[in-house]
Design an enzyme around this catalytic site. Structure first.
Site, PDB file in Angstrom:
ATOM      1  N   ASP A   1      -8.081  -5.370  -0.119  1.00 35.28           N
ATOM      2  CA  ASP A   1      -8.612  -6.470  -1.025  1.00 35.28           C
ATOM      3  C   ASP A   1      -7.953  -7.953  -0.795  1.00 35.28           C
ATOM      4  O   ASP A   1      -8.334  -8.693  -1.620  1.00 35.28           O
ATOM      5  CB  ASP A   1      -7.870  -5.753  -2.435  1.00 35.28           C
ATOM      6  CG  ASP A   1      -8.690  -4.502  -2.924  1.00 35.28           C
ATOM      7  OD1 ASP A   1      -9.644  -4.196  -2.681  1.00 35.28           O
ATOM      8  OD2 ASP A   1      -7.688  -3.435  -3.355  1.00 35.28           O
TER       9      ASP A   1
ATOM     10  N   HIS B   1       0.940  -0.988   0.065  1.00 35.59           N
ATOM     11  CA  HIS B   1       0.052   0.012   0.074  1.00 35.59           C
ATOM     12  C   HIS B   1       0.964   1.139   0.119  1.00 35.59           C
ATOM     13  O   HIS B   1       1.866   1.221   0.918  1.00 35.59           O
ATOM     14  CB  HIS B   1      -0.802   0.124   1.175  1.00 35.59           C
ATOM     15  CG  HIS B   1      -2.052   1.142   1.103  1.00 35.59           C
ATOM     16  ND1 HIS B   1      -1.968   2.419   1.523  1.00 35.59           N
ATOM     17  CD2 HIS B   1      -3.341   0.645   0.685  1.00 35.59           C
ATOM     18  CE1 HIS B   1      -3.032   2.741   1.049  1.00 35.59           C
ATOM     19  NE2 HIS B   1      -4.157   1.890   0.746  1.00 35.59           N
TER      20      HIS B   1
HETATM   21  N1  ACO Z   1       4.222  -7.511  -4.798  1.00 36.55           N
HETATM   22  C1  ACO Z   1       5.561  -7.544  -4.815  1.00 36.55           C
HETATM   23  N2  ACO Z   1       6.457  -6.660  -4.642  1.00 36.55           N
HETATM   24  C2  ACO Z   1       5.602  -5.476  -4.316  1.00 36.55           C
HETATM   25  C3  ACO Z   1       4.407  -5.253  -3.989  1.00 36.55           C
HETATM   26  C4  ACO Z   1       3.444  -6.615  -4.411  1.00 36.55           C
HETATM   27  N3  ACO Z   1       2.310  -6.545  -4.205  1.00 36.55           N
HETATM   28  N4  ACO Z   1       4.065  -4.077  -4.036  1.00 36.55           N
HETATM   29  C5  ACO Z   1       4.919  -3.276  -3.678  1.00 36.55           C
HETATM   30  N5  ACO Z   1       6.059  -4.203  -4.114  1.00 36.55           N
HETATM   31  C6  ACO Z   1       7.534  -3.563  -4.167  1.00 36.55           C
HETATM   32  C7  ACO Z   1       7.834  -2.945  -5.416  1.00 36.55           C
HETATM   33  O1  ACO Z   1       8.153  -4.002  -6.408  1.00 36.55           O
HETATM   34  C8  ACO Z   1       8.993  -1.999  -5.021  1.00 36.55           C
HETATM   35  O2  ACO Z   1      10.244  -2.933  -4.510  1.00 36.55           O
HETATM   36  P1  ACO Z   1      11.606  -2.083  -4.767  1.00 36.55           P
HETATM   37  O3  ACO Z   1      11.794  -0.880  -3.742  1.00 36.55           O
HETATM   38  O4  ACO Z   1      12.498  -3.163  -4.948  1.00 36.55           O
HETATM   39  O5  ACO Z   1      11.643  -1.501  -6.182  1.00 36.55           O
HETATM   40  C9  ACO Z   1       8.479  -1.625  -3.566  1.00 36.55           C
HETATM   41  O6  ACO Z   1       7.686  -2.838  -3.018  1.00 36.55           O
HETATM   42  C10 ACO Z   1       7.576  -0.453  -3.280  1.00 36.55           C
HETATM   43  O7  ACO Z   1       6.708  -0.520  -4.229  1.00 36.55           O
HETATM   44  P2  ACO Z   1       5.830   0.681  -5.125  1.00 36.55           P
HETATM   45  O8  ACO Z   1       5.193   0.054  -6.329  1.00 36.55           O
HETATM   46  O9  ACO Z   1       6.958   1.554  -5.433  1.00 36.55           O
HETATM   47  O10 ACO Z   1       4.777   1.055  -4.036  1.00 36.55           O
HETATM   48  P3  ACO Z   1       3.695   2.049  -4.406  1.00 36.55           P
HETATM   49  O11 ACO Z   1       3.188   2.882  -3.175  1.00 36.55           O
HETATM   50  O12 ACO Z   1       4.110   2.957  -5.754  1.00 36.55           O
HETATM   51  O13 ACO Z   1       2.637   1.192  -4.749  1.00 36.55           O
HETATM   52  C11 ACO Z   1       0.622  -0.641  -4.791  1.00 36.55           C
HETATM   53  C12 ACO Z   1       1.643   0.750  -3.978  1.00 36.55           C
HETATM   54  C13 ACO Z   1       0.267   0.053  -6.013  1.00 36.55           C
HETATM   55  C14 ACO Z   1      -0.691  -0.870  -3.803  1.00 36.55           C
HETATM   56  C15 ACO Z   1       1.609  -1.625  -4.876  1.00 36.55           C
HETATM   57  O14 ACO Z   1       2.078  -2.151  -3.466  1.00 36.55           O
HETATM   58  C16 ACO Z   1       0.881  -2.750  -5.608  1.00 36.55           C
HETATM   59  O15 ACO Z   1       0.967  -2.879  -6.657  1.00 36.55           O
HETATM   60  N6  ACO Z   1       0.378  -3.895  -4.945  1.00 36.55           N
HETATM   61  C17 ACO Z   1      -0.396  -4.836  -5.652  1.00 36.55           C
HETATM   62  C18 ACO Z   1      -1.668  -4.273  -6.073  1.00 36.55           C
HETATM   63  C19 ACO Z   1      -2.666  -4.222  -4.993  1.00 36.55           C
HETATM   64  O16 ACO Z   1      -3.085  -4.717  -4.045  1.00 36.55           O
HETATM   65  N7  ACO Z   1      -3.505  -2.927  -4.915  1.00 36.55           N
HETATM   66  C20 ACO Z   1      -4.403  -2.484  -3.844  1.00 36.55           C
HETATM   67  C21 ACO Z   1      -4.084  -1.623  -2.941  1.00 36.55           C
HETATM   68  S1  ACO Z   1      -5.243  -1.009  -1.863  1.00 36.55           S
HETATM   69  C22 ACO Z   1      -6.417  -0.173  -3.093  1.00 36.55           C
HETATM   70  O17 ACO Z   1      -5.758   0.556  -3.557  1.00 36.55           O
HETATM   71  C23 ACO Z   1      -7.674  -0.250  -2.379  1.00 36.55           C
END
Ligand code: ACO
Length: 421
Positions: free
Chosen positions: A361, A304
């Site tokens: 979710d 998140h």
């Molecule tokens: N699985 C694996 N790795 C992940 C995940 C994941 N679900 N989420 C984040 N990471 C990693 C990224 O690859 C990144 O790694 P790095 O630092 O080595 O590059 C680090 O964690 C930070 O992730 P970001 O993508 O920069 O975080 P951001 O805040 O931009 O994204 C998001 C947040 C979109 C929710 C992300 O965690 C994600 O894609 N999660 C999966 C989709 C999801 O469940 N979305 C629902 C969110 S809740 C809502 O909106 C209702």
């Protein structure tokens, strides 16, 4: 609080500091470009506050979520979704009279115009219900041309219209997808019962919603009701900032919610769990995929932007999933699989170091499945829950003394001036 001095190219400017009631601080840089020629660049807006708001407080490091000051743990399961909607919209919980009046107007306005029913015929049978929902919400504006008005009474009337009618549209989208006849709303039923009635009633048999389902849905809707400046709420504010009508602004929010990185993740989680199950339940392999930077796979329902701790909503939903499935005597192997994935992830350095925990979710789809709601309706369910938040933010924005059209800037990196010659 004292202003902060910022020095850009030997030019010092004083920026006022805005202090929130929960000790959050923001540097007001509205004069930065005018005085220095520079702008700030913050792709993804992780460090950018777009507004001041009194609606919802989140502390992502501590895993705190409060609506109008009330902790989510105190509201969930204790008040109704309609009371939560009232609280978000008006700032206070309703008195008994206000509650009756609010519920009555939601019941009275639940029908959509008869002509609108024909619009559903234009969609293919396999239309995704989110496509139908966002189109139909925009279409509602054609039936409420007064939505251009800035009169407070008309604004409040159209807020009720949206809350009351969107659940009818949502249920009709499901019925259309399944080739079933539409069921009119029933004025005797409360919000959640009415939605379940429109979804599952059968012309051959009287339908009475199981109280376990009513309570579970009430809980889920409350947990989704607001989450401050998330992607869809910011979209509602952005679209609404052009003074587009409220139906258009909400429809924009529905479209933003649809993506799998936001509300669409609830559908993606169940699809992911089904894939893993089909692949011999080899969940450890998928944890490795999620960590592999060469793989596009992400653990859906994990991570998140704001929470770097357990999402308080996910905690409540996980517990509720166990309770609901036990009460309904359902044994869903996907719930066991989700728990196994969670356990491995929470003990893995990759997830620990990045603060990746289950989000809202991760477990919600397990409950929707148990309720008989199909996977492609999950994000529609999220949208229903999020409506009060979107509407509260839209209303707060249009009434704000700082109201301005939202229009970010950019740093241009394309070709410099050139000529056809
Ligand atoms: N699985 C694996 N790795 C992940 C995940 C994941 N679900 N989420 C984040 N990471 C990693 C990224 O690859 C990144 O790694 P790095 O630092 O080595 O590059 C680090 O964690 C930070 O992730 P970001 O993508 O920069 O975080 P951001 O805040 O931009 O994204 C998001 C947040 C979109 C929710 C992300 O965690 C994600 O894609 N999660 C999966 C989709 C999801 O469940 N979305 C629902 C969110 S809740 C809502 O909106 C209702």
């Amino acid at each position: 609080m004292k202003p902060i001095k910022i020095k850009v190219n030997n030019q010092e400017i004083e920026c006022p500091v805005i202090e929130g009631t929960e000790n959050e601080h923001g540097i007001n840089i509205t004069q930065l470009r005018k005085k220095t020629g520079y702008i700030t660049l913050d792709p993804g807006y992780a460090n950018t506050g777009a507004c001041i708001s009194k609606i919802t407080f989140i502390d992502g490091e501590k895993g705190i979520l409060r609506y109008r000051g009330y902790p989510i743990e105190e509201l969930a399961g204790k008040i109704s979704f309609t009371e939560t909607a009232y609280l978000l919209l008006n700032g206070e919980l309703p008195s008994q009279d206000e509650k009756n009046q609010f519920s009555k107007s939601l019941r009275k306005n639940a029908n959509i115009h008869e002509d609108m029913k024909r619009f559903f015929d234009g969609f293919p049978l396999n239309a995704h219900p989110m496509a139908t929902l966002s189109s139909m919400v925009t279409a509602l504006s054609a039936f409420h041309p007064d939505s251009e008005s800035e009169d407070e009474e008309i604004i409040n009337k159209n807020i009720i219209n949206i809350l009351a009618k969107v659940k009818t549209i949502a249920a009709y989208s499901y019925r259309k997808y399944n080739g079933l006849p539409f069921i009119y709303p029933n004025q005797d039923l409360n919000y959640v019962e009415n939605f379940l009635h429109m979804m599952f009633s059968d012309s051959q048999e009287e339908y009475h919603a199981d109280p376990v389902l009513v309570d579970a849905l009430n809980l889920l809707l409350i947990l989704h009701a607001d989450h401050e400046q998330n992607c869809s709420t910011s979209t509602v504010r952005l679209a609404g900032s052009s003074k587009s009508n409220v139906f258009g602004a909400i429809s924009s929010g529905i479209s933003a919610l649809w993506g799998p990185l936001h509300g669409g993740a609830n559908q993606a989680v169940i699809e992911m769990l089904k894939t893993i199950k089909k692949d011999g339940n080899n969940y450890k392999k998928y944890i490795e995929y999620a960590k592999d930077k060469n793989s596009p796979f992400r653990l859906m329902g994990f991570g998140h932007r704001v929470y770097k701790n357990y999402d308080p909503r996910a905690k409540i939903i996980k517990k509720a999933a166990d309770q609901v499935l036990t009460k309904l005597k359902i044994n869903d192997p996907l719930l066991d699989l989700a728990k196994q994935l969670e356990e491995v992830a929470l003990n893995d350095d990759y997830f620990v170091q990045r603060g990746l925990y289950p989000n809202v979710d991760f477990y919600s789809g397990i409950i929707y499945r148990a309720m008989g709601i199909p996977t492609n309706m999950f994000t529609v369910m999220f949208a229903l829950g999020r409506l009060p938040g979107w509407l509260a933010h839209w209303k707060e924005m249009i009434n704000s003394p700082d109201f301005k059209i939202n229009r970010p800037r950019q740093i241009y990196t394309g070709p410099t001036k050139r000529s056809l010659k």
